[in-house]
Design a protein around this motif. Structure first.
Motif, PDB file in Angstrom:
ATOM      1  N   SER A 124       0.850  -1.194   0.000  1.00  0.00           N
ATOM      2  CA  SER A 124       0.000   0.000   0.000  1.00  0.00           C
ATOM      3  C   SER A 124       0.883   1.240   0.000  1.00  0.00           C
ATOM      4  CB  SER A 124      -0.890  -0.002   1.248  1.00  0.00           C
ATOM      5  OG  SER A 124      -1.561   1.224   1.386  1.00  0.00           O
ATOM      6  N   GLU A 125       0.381   2.292  -0.614  1.00  0.00           N
ATOM      7  CA  GLU A 125       1.118   3.562  -0.626  1.00  0.00           C
ATOM      8  C   GLU A 125       0.399   4.624   0.197  1.00  0.00           C
ATOM      9  OE1 GLU A 125       1.440   5.251  -4.571  1.00  0.00           O
ATOM     10  OE2 GLU A 125      -0.629   4.773  -5.003  1.00  0.00           O
ATOM     11  N   GLU A 126      -0.493   4.198   1.091  1.00  0.00           N
ATOM     12  CA  GLU A 126      -1.283   5.153   1.854  1.00  0.00           C
ATOM     13  C   GLU A 126      -0.430   6.062   2.736  1.00  0.00           C
ATOM     14  OE1 GLU A 126      -4.016   2.795   4.098  1.00  0.00           O
ATOM     15  OE2 GLU A 126      -2.476   1.964   5.383  1.00  0.00           O
ATOM     16  N   GLY A 127       0.739   5.610   3.156  1.00  0.00           N
ATOM     17  CA  GLY A 127       1.605   6.416   3.996  1.00  0.00           C
ATOM     18  C   GLY A 127       2.535   7.332   3.210  1.00  0.00           C
ATOM     19  N   GLY A 128       2.421   7.326   1.887  1.00  0.00           N
ATOM     20  CA  GLY A 128       3.267   8.175   1.058  1.00  0.00           C
ATOM     21  C   GLY A 128       4.237   7.385   0.209  1.00  0.00           C
ATOM     22  N   GLY A 129       4.822   6.347   0.762  1.00  0.00           N
ATOM     23  CA  GLY A 129       5.709   5.456   0.013  1.00  0.00           C
ATOM     24  C   GLY A 129       5.128   4.057   0.063  1.00  0.00           C
ATOM     25  N   TRP A 130       5.671   3.173  -0.731  1.00  0.00           N
ATOM     26  CA  TRP A 130       5.159   1.803  -0.739  1.00  0.00           C
ATOM     27  C   TRP A 130       5.586   1.057   0.508  1.00  0.00           C
ATOM     28  CZ3 TRP A 130       1.397   0.512  -3.796  1.00  0.00           C
ATOM     29  CH2 TRP A 130       1.220   1.191  -4.996  1.00  0.00           C
ATOM     30  N   GLU A 131       4.614   0.446   1.214  1.00  0.00           N
ATOM     31  CA  GLU A 131       4.877  -0.326   2.412  1.00  0.00           C
ATOM     32  C   GLU A 131       4.190  -1.677   2.297  1.00  0.00           C
ATOM     33  OE1 GLU A 131       4.012   1.635   6.206  1.00  0.00           O
ATOM     34  OE2 GLU A 131       3.782   3.494   5.078  1.00  0.00           O
ATOM     35  N   LYS A 132       4.925  -2.725   2.701  1.00  0.00           N
ATOM     36  CA  LYS A 132       4.315  -4.058   2.727  1.00  0.00           C
ATOM     37  C   LYS A 132       3.403  -4.123   3.934  1.00  0.00           C
ATOM     38  CE  LYS A 132       7.019  -7.573   3.328  1.00  0.00           C
ATOM     39  NZ  LYS A 132       7.848  -8.774   3.267  1.00  0.00           N
ATOM     40  N   LYS A 133       2.119  -4.404   3.701  1.00  0.00           N
ATOM     41  CA  LYS A 133       1.122  -4.437   4.770  1.00  0.00           C
ATOM     42  C   LYS A 133       0.742  -5.849   5.192  1.00  0.00           C
ATOM     43  CE  LYS A 133       0.229   0.005   5.130  1.00  0.00           C
ATOM     44  NZ  LYS A 133       0.183   0.743   6.378  1.00  0.00           N
ATOM     45  N   ALA A 134       0.892  -6.804   4.274  1.00  0.00           N
ATOM     46  CA  ALA A 134       0.512  -8.182   4.618  1.00  0.00           C
ATOM     47  C   ALA A 134       1.298  -9.142   3.738  1.00  0.00           C
ATOM     48  CB  ALA A 134      -0.985  -8.392   4.402  1.00  0.00           C
ATOM     49  N   GLU A 135       1.481 -10.343   4.272  1.00  0.00           N
ATOM     50  CA  GLU A 135       2.159 -11.384   3.505  1.00  0.00           C
ATOM     51  C   GLU A 135       1.559 -12.717   3.929  1.00  0.00           C
ATOM     52  OE1 GLU A 135       6.640 -12.651   2.172  1.00  0.00           O
ATOM     53  OE2 GLU A 135       6.396 -11.296   3.861  1.00  0.00           O
TER      54      GLU A 135
END
Length: 151
Positions: free
Chosen positions: A139-150
């Motif tokens: 997700s990029e909701e925080g501004g940069g791409w972050e892994k949210k789930a795996e």
């Protein structure tokens, strides 16, 4: 490799696809970009051609005489007609667990602000992970791409 789900909320499809495709080509990979809407693929085709010379991404729309030779092939059909190392799916286009297992990389891009697209991505996640594929949700909701789930 896992299927990488990218929820677009800040970047456009064109921006994200151009970035990912550029990196794939630098790896020496061919990519099949599979969509479900020919109009969206035409818009993406135009955007990829409109980039400056430094950002040019060699590609083609399916249906031409050189589909198999295209470094990036935009198509609405199933299969992998340009013998790629990677697959990018947009617009809810189908991806199989066999493709995830066989390819170096699979990206699934979806509009995170569109409820129907979000629901379709959730179904795709469940189908792929249920068939034994690993998956990551970015997700990029925080501004940069972050892994949210795996999984």
């Amino acid at each position: 490799m896992p299927a990488l789900f990218y929820q677009l909320t800040r970047s456009t499809l064109e921006q994200t696809a151009e970035t990912i495709l550029g990196r794939a080509l630098k790896q020496g990979w061919r990519v099949t970009l599979r969509g479900s809407d020919a109009g969206v693929l035409s818009r993406l085709d135009a955007a990829l051609w409109a980039g400056d010379e430094a950002g040019f991404l060699p590609h083609g729309l399916a249906g031409g005489p050189h589909n198999a030779e295209q470094p990036v092939l935009l198509t609405t059909a199933g299969g992998l007609p340009n013998d790629p190392q990677a697959l990018m799916a947009i617009g809810g286009a189908a991806v199989t667990a066999e493709e995830v297992a066989a390819l170096q990389r699979v990206w699934i891009l979806f509009d995170g602000l569109d409820g129907a697209a979000l629901a379709a991505a959730r179904v795709q996640w469940r189908e792929l992970t249920g068939a034994g594929s690993s998956a990551q949700y970015w997700s990029e909701e925080g501004g940069g791409w972050e892994k949210k789930a795996e999984r």
